[in-house]
Design a protein around this motif. Structure first.
Motif, short mmCIF file in Angstrom:
data_model
loop_
_atom_site.label_atom_id
_atom_site.label_comp_id
_atom_site.label_asym_id
_atom_site.label_seq_id
_atom_site.Cartn_x
_atom_site.Cartn_y
_atom_site.Cartn_z
N UNK A 1 0.81 -1.22 0.00
CA UNK A 1 0.00 0.00 0.00
C UNK A 1 0.85 1.27 0.00
N UNK A 2 2.17 1.12 0.07
CA UNK A 2 3.03 2.30 -0.05
C UNK A 2 3.90 2.62 1.15
N UNK A 3 3.87 1.80 2.20
CA UNK A 3 4.76 2.02 3.32
C UNK A 3 6.20 1.86 2.84
N UNK A 4 7.04 2.80 3.14
CA UNK A 4 8.44 2.70 2.74
C UNK A 4 9.31 2.79 3.98
N UNK A 5 10.47 2.18 3.89
CA UNK A 5 11.42 2.19 4.99
C UNK A 5 12.07 0.84 5.08
N UNK A 6 13.25 0.82 5.63
CA UNK A 6 14.01 -0.42 5.79
C UNK A 6 13.67 -1.02 7.16
N UNK A 7 12.44 -1.55 7.28
CA UNK A 7 11.93 -2.05 8.55
C UNK A 7 11.52 -3.51 8.43
N UNK A 8 11.44 -4.15 9.58
CA UNK A 8 10.98 -5.53 9.64
C UNK A 8 10.24 -5.70 10.96
N UNK A 9 9.58 -6.85 11.11
CA UNK A 9 8.84 -7.15 12.33
C UNK A 9 9.81 -7.71 13.36
N UNK A 10 9.78 -7.14 14.56
CA UNK A 10 10.62 -7.60 15.66
C UNK A 10 9.76 -7.84 16.88
N UNK A 11 10.18 -8.79 17.70
CA UNK A 11 9.51 -9.03 18.97
C UNK A 11 10.33 -8.34 20.05
N UNK A 12 9.74 -7.35 20.69
CA UNK A 12 10.44 -6.57 21.70
C UNK A 12 10.20 -7.10 23.11
N UNK A 13 9.75 -8.33 23.24
CA UNK A 13 9.50 -8.93 24.54
C UNK A 13 8.08 -8.71 25.00
N UNK A 14 7.72 -7.46 25.22
CA UNK A 14 6.37 -7.15 25.68
C UNK A 14 5.37 -7.20 24.54
N UNK B 1 5.15 -7.12 19.81
CA UNK B 1 5.87 -6.99 18.53
C UNK B 1 5.76 -5.56 18.01
N UNK B 2 6.62 -5.25 17.08
CA UNK B 2 6.56 -3.94 16.46
C UNK B 2 7.49 -3.89 15.28
N UNK B 3 7.54 -2.74 14.64
CA UNK B 3 8.44 -2.55 13.52
C UNK B 3 9.77 -2.04 14.06
N UNK B 4 10.84 -2.58 13.53
CA UNK B 4 12.17 -2.15 13.93
C UNK B 4 13.01 -1.87 12.70
N UNK B 5 14.01 -1.04 12.87
CA UNK B 5 14.91 -0.67 11.79
C UNK B 5 15.91 -1.80 11.56
N UNK B 6 16.06 -2.21 10.31
CA UNK B 6 16.97 -3.29 9.97
C UNK B 6 18.42 -2.79 9.95
N UNK B 7 18.61 -1.61 9.42
CA UNK B 7 19.95 -1.08 9.23
C UNK B 7 20.05 0.27 9.93
N UNK B 8 21.20 0.55 10.53
CA UNK B 8 21.40 1.83 11.22
C UNK B 8 21.21 2.99 10.24
N UNK B 9 20.64 4.05 10.74
CA UNK B 9 20.37 5.23 9.92
C UNK B 9 21.19 6.40 10.44
N UNK B 10 21.43 7.34 9.55
CA UNK B 10 22.12 8.57 9.92
C UNK B 10 21.14 9.50 10.61
N UNK B 11 21.65 10.39 11.42
CA UNK B 11 20.82 11.36 12.11
C UNK B 11 20.08 12.23 11.10
N UNK B 12 18.78 12.39 11.30
CA UNK B 12 17.96 13.21 10.42
C UNK B 12 17.40 12.46 9.23
N UNK B 13 17.80 11.21 9.04
CA UNK B 13 17.32 10.41 7.91
C UNK B 13 15.91 9.90 8.19
N UNK B 14 15.07 9.81 7.16
CA UNK B 14 13.70 9.32 7.29
C UNK B 14 13.73 7.82 7.54
N UNK B 15 13.06 7.39 8.59
CA UNK B 15 13.03 5.97 8.94
C UNK B 15 11.94 5.22 8.18
#
Length: 180
Positions: free
Chosen positions: A64-77, A79-93
């Protein structure tokens, strides 16, 4: 045999070493041949099914158009979306297209021409129109309208006239609190 046991008691280090060897052996065999219980296998199958639903929801969002280098992660409490690759400051996630945003100002399920037209329209368009009108007139608060739209999205695929969307795929991942 009693005399041998008596000799072992005299040397506590030997006794401690034997207990340690037994403990390590039990741990090793427990990890090599874990006790398989039907309840454990059922829980693992449910977790795998839930992870597949999460991945499906992310794929629908990306279609549907979601963009970003994200994947599904389980944060313990939760699940949510997490960044796959480190981003530079100010970069769109991540960017979320307007079509996926829930709104009580504009019915998003109604095509532009259907939003103003009279006559038969899809059920989701009817519901969103009624919610938008109630919020605009002050008969309902904005939060109440958003909750009504969330409930409608959650019911997609379960009610005739409400077809699945990317948002409904995401909401299917959330726990069902109505059956408890």
């Amino acid at each position: 045999s009693c005399s041998m046991l008596g000799r072992l008691v005299q040397y506590p280090l030997v006794t401690a070493a034997l207990v340690a060897v037994c403990g390590v052996t039990l741990i090793f065999f427990g990890s090599v041949w874990p006790a398989s219980t039907p309840a454990g296998e059922q829980e693992r199958a449910l977790q795998e099914q839930l992870q597949q639903r999460r991945l499906h929801a992310l794929a629908r969002l990306q279609q549907e158009g979601l963009t970003g280098n994200v994947d599904v992660f389980d944060f313990g409490e939760a699940p949510g979306l997490g960044i796959i690759k480190a981003k530079e400051e100010g970069e769109v996630l991540m960017t979320m297209p307007a079509a996926l945003q829930l709104s009580v100002e504009q019915p998003r399920s109604c095509p532009v021409e259907a939003a103003a037209a009279e006559g038969p329209v899809a059920l989701d368009c009817q519901i969103e129109r009624a919610v938008c009108q109630a919020v605009a007139s002050g008969a309902a608060k904005r939060l109440t309208g958003l909750v009504a739209i969330l409930i409608m999205e959650r019911r997609r695929g379960q009610v005739d006239g409400l077809e699945h969307t990317a948002a409904s795929a995401v909401l299917r991942v959330l726990p069902d609190v109505t059956s408890k």
